[in-house]
Design a protein around this motif. Structure first.
Motif: not given
Length: 199
Positions: A141-157
């Motif tokens: 669960v923790l790894i999945t959340i971290v991956d989702a946060v990374i995806l969100s930041r990449v999409l924002k940029r």
């Protein structure tokens, strides 16, 4: 002897209309009688309830069914003309292509979570194995959340670089929620293969 000779009246210029012409226009009217107030209100009234309610309900259901089928076919083929409003536009199309080209950990979360829940039942008689299963599940669960946060930041940029101020609100969450869906079940269907990132 003190009187002056009066001159003849000056003719009106041709460009100026005479007063009689305006009076004639006012007296001409619009060529039809003015309707009474009751007649005008009756012409504007429309029945709130159709005369044949069952036929109207059947027609409404048929129209809704046709709309759903048309949207589903559009989700299968990628035709944005008939997609729901939340999936239309170049920004949403770019987000879908980027998420579908990426290997997301969120798409494996549901199968792994089901496997972990099944494992807790299997290891119910062994407390040590049960604790290990729970720790593994929380780690996933923790790894999945971290991956989702990374995806969100990449999409924002990348969305800011690609579209500037034209990015609608909720675009990043749209991409994150798509990343948590199993690839085969995503709607609209993926239009790119793994690694085919959009420009």
């Amino acid at each position: 002897m003190f009187s002056r000779q009066r001159s003849a009246p000056e003719p009106l210029p041709e460009s100026q209309p005479s007063a009689t012409t305006g009076a004639d226009n006012l007296n001409q009217g619009k060529g039809r009688p003015t309707p009474r107030r009751s007649q005008a209100e009756a012409a504007r009234k429309r029945p709130l309830v159709p005369s044949d309610r069952k036929a109207a309900i059947r027609a409404q259901r048929a129209a809704a069914k046709d709309k759903r089928e048309r949207e589903y076919r559009a989700m299968q083929t990628g035709d944005e003309r008939f997609m729901p409003a939340r999936d239309r536009g170049p920004v949403r199309r770019w987000i879908r292509d980027y998420v579908d080209a990426r290997r997301n950990l969120g798409e494996y979360f549901l199968p792994v979570a089901l496997l972990m829940v099944f494992s807790t039942f299997v290891t119910a008689g062994n407390p040590t194995a049960g604790v290990v299963v729970i720790l593994v599940m929380y780690t996933i669960v923790l790894i999945t959340i971290v991956d989702a946060v990374i995806l969100s930041r990449v999409l924002k940029r990348r969305l800011a670089d690609r579209f500037g101020a034209e990015v609608p609100r909720g675009s990043r969450m749209y991409g994150v929620m798509r990343a948590f869906q199993i690839r085969r079940t995503r709607l609209p269907r993926p239009q790119v293969r793994r690694g085919e990132y959009p420009a």
